[in-house]
Motif scaffolding. Structure first.
Motif, mmCIF file in Angstrom:
data_model
loop_
_atom_site.group_PDB
_atom_site.id
_atom_site.type_symbol
_atom_site.label_atom_id
_atom_site.label_comp_id
_atom_site.label_asym_id
_atom_site.label_seq_id
_atom_site.Cartn_x
_atom_site.Cartn_y
_atom_site.Cartn_z
ATOM 1 N N ASP A 2 0.798 -1.230 0.000
ATOM 2 C CA ASP A 2 0.000 0.000 0.000
ATOM 3 C C ASP A 2 0.830 1.278 0.000
ATOM 4 O OD1 ASP A 2 -2.336 -1.541 0.006
ATOM 5 O OD2 ASP A 2 -2.340 -1.644 2.200
ATOM 6 N N ARG A 3 2.075 1.199 -0.390
ATOM 7 C CA ARG A 3 2.926 2.384 -0.511
ATOM 8 C C ARG A 3 3.561 2.371 -1.896
ATOM 9 N NH1 ARG A 3 5.109 4.599 4.717
ATOM 10 N NH2 ARG A 3 3.823 3.608 6.290
ATOM 11 N N TYR A 4 3.781 3.547 -2.419
ATOM 12 C CA TYR A 4 4.433 3.647 -3.720
ATOM 13 C C TYR A 4 5.933 3.777 -3.563
ATOM 14 C CZ TYR A 4 -0.036 4.139 -6.051
ATOM 15 O OH TYR A 4 -1.280 3.906 -6.545
ATOM 16 N N HIS A 5 6.629 3.222 -4.512
ATOM 17 C CA HIS A 5 8.086 3.235 -4.554
ATOM 18 C C HIS A 5 8.504 4.318 -5.550
ATOM 19 C CE1 HIS A 5 12.033 1.414 -4.185
ATOM 20 N NE2 HIS A 5 12.110 1.222 -5.477
ATOM 21 N N LEU A 6 9.454 5.179 -5.180
ATOM 22 C CA LEU A 6 9.948 6.231 -6.066
ATOM 23 C C LEU A 6 11.386 5.933 -6.453
ATOM 24 C CD1 LEU A 6 9.606 8.964 -7.510
ATOM 25 C CD2 LEU A 6 10.182 10.073 -5.338
ATOM 26 N N VAL A 7 11.646 5.959 -7.743
ATOM 27 C CA VAL A 7 12.968 5.700 -8.302
ATOM 28 C C VAL A 7 13.377 6.926 -9.108
ATOM 29 C CG1 VAL A 7 14.241 4.195 -9.900
ATOM 30 C CG2 VAL A 7 12.484 3.232 -8.426
ATOM 31 N N VAL A 39 22.782 7.081 -14.411
ATOM 32 C CA VAL A 39 22.672 6.893 -12.964
ATOM 33 C C VAL A 39 21.244 6.470 -12.633
ATOM 34 C CG1 VAL A 39 22.700 8.114 -10.724
ATOM 35 C CG2 VAL A 39 24.431 8.650 -12.433
ATOM 36 N N GLY A 40 21.099 5.667 -11.591
ATOM 37 C CA GLY A 40 19.756 5.304 -11.137
ATOM 38 C C GLY A 40 19.778 4.878 -9.694
ATOM 39 N N GLY A 41 18.618 4.981 -9.047
ATOM 40 C CA GLY A 41 18.533 4.529 -7.669
ATOM 41 C C GLY A 41 17.165 4.748 -7.072
ATOM 42 N N ALA A 42 16.909 4.052 -5.986
ATOM 43 C CA ALA A 42 15.659 4.204 -5.249
ATOM 44 C C ALA A 42 15.767 5.396 -4.313
ATOM 45 C CB ALA A 42 15.369 2.935 -4.450
ATOM 46 N N VAL A 43 14.688 6.145 -4.206
ATOM 47 C CA VAL A 43 14.658 7.289 -3.298
ATOM 48 C C VAL A 43 14.499 6.763 -1.873
ATOM 49 C CG1 VAL A 43 13.432 9.403 -2.657
ATOM 50 C CG2 VAL A 43 13.739 8.819 -5.077
ATOM 51 N N GLN A 44 15.411 7.190 -1.016
ATOM 52 C CA GLN A 44 15.388 6.762 0.377
ATOM 53 C C GLN A 44 14.363 7.558 1.175
ATOM 54 O OE1 GLN A 44 17.295 4.012 1.264
ATOM 55 N NE2 GLN A 44 17.561 4.054 -0.953
ATOM 56 N N GLN A 45 13.775 6.930 2.172
ATOM 57 C CA GLN A 45 12.768 7.583 3.000
ATOM 58 C C GLN A 45 13.308 8.899 3.546
ATOM 59 O OE1 GLN A 45 11.249 5.133 6.136
ATOM 60 N NE2 GLN A 45 9.797 6.658 6.818
ATOM 61 N N GLY A 46 12.499 9.950 3.424
ATOM 62 C CA GLY A 46 12.879 11.270 3.909
ATOM 63 C C GLY A 46 13.477 12.169 2.844
ATOM 64 N N ASN A 47 13.885 11.596 1.704
ATOM 65 C CA ASN A 47 14.448 12.380 0.611
ATOM 66 C C ASN A 47 13.390 12.681 -0.442
ATOM 67 O OD1 ASN A 47 17.005 12.433 1.693
ATOM 68 N ND2 ASN A 47 17.848 10.890 0.316
ATOM 69 N N THR A 48 13.557 13.806 -1.101
ATOM 70 C CA THR A 48 12.754 14.104 -2.278
ATOM 71 C C THR A 48 13.436 13.481 -3.485
ATOM 72 O OG1 THR A 48 13.955 16.135 -2.754
ATOM 73 C CG2 THR A 48 12.015 16.329 -1.289
ATOM 74 N N SER A 49 12.756 13.497 -4.600
ATOM 75 C CA SER A 49 13.318 12.990 -5.844
ATOM 76 C C SER A 49 14.625 13.712 -6.173
ATOM 77 C CB SER A 49 12.291 13.178 -6.967
ATOM 78 O OG SER A 49 12.844 12.906 -8.214
ATOM 79 N N TRP A 50 14.617 15.056 -6.119
ATOM 80 C CA TRP A 50 15.820 15.803 -6.509
ATOM 81 C C TRP A 50 16.954 15.615 -5.512
ATOM 82 C CZ3 TRP A 50 18.010 19.517 -3.503
ATOM 83 C CH2 TRP A 50 17.208 20.191 -2.566
#
Length: 147
Positions: A2-7, A39-50
């Protein structure tokens, strides 16, 4: 659940219109030894995309870039989340990049045609070829309308 993953993904293009691509480390859990966009990676909790884009670019290639004043050029939906693509035009000297060996074992410049051939050969991540073409086409502009 129930949570979305941001890459995030960053595609660096040089003045010749080539994309900087990276070869993923053989020790990576996903797609080891395959070529990928810059470059690529998963966004860590607490970080924005940028914020994550800044961290990933610094960690993987040793390039510092301020993403706080730009937005992703393209966001792609996938089953459990979103993938923000940042398109940068710059000419880093690949010999002076600081590669994070746990992530990246090699980099090179490649044309759109070269990347599409590498996808067909199975040595580049299996992106939709039309996505690669779109990234190359959008490298100088934002939005869906051609200027």
């Amino acid at each position: 659940k129930d949570r979305y993953h941001l890459v995030i993904h960053i595609c660096i293009f040089n003045h010749k219109g080539e994309m900087l691509i990276q070869k993923r480390s053989d020790s990576k859990a996903n797609w080891p030894g395959l070529w990928d966009v810059s470059v690529g990676g998963a966004v860590q909790q607490g970080n924005t995309s940028w914020q994550q884009a800044h961290l990933e670019l610094e960690e993987e290639l040793g390039i510092s870039f301020d993403f706080s004043q730009i937005r992703p050029s393209l966001t792609v939906n996938f089953a459990v989340g979103f993938d923000d693509f940042y398109l940068l035009n710059m000419d880093p000297d690949i010999q002076s990049l600081r590669l994070q060996v746990e992530e990246v074992i090699e980099v090179m410049w490649a044309s759109e045609e070269k990347i599409l051939t590498m996808i067909e050969e199975g040595i580049f991540l299996n992106y939709h070829p039309s996505l690669i073409s779109t990234l190359f086409a959008m490298r100088f502009q934002m939005g869906v309308l051609v200027k």
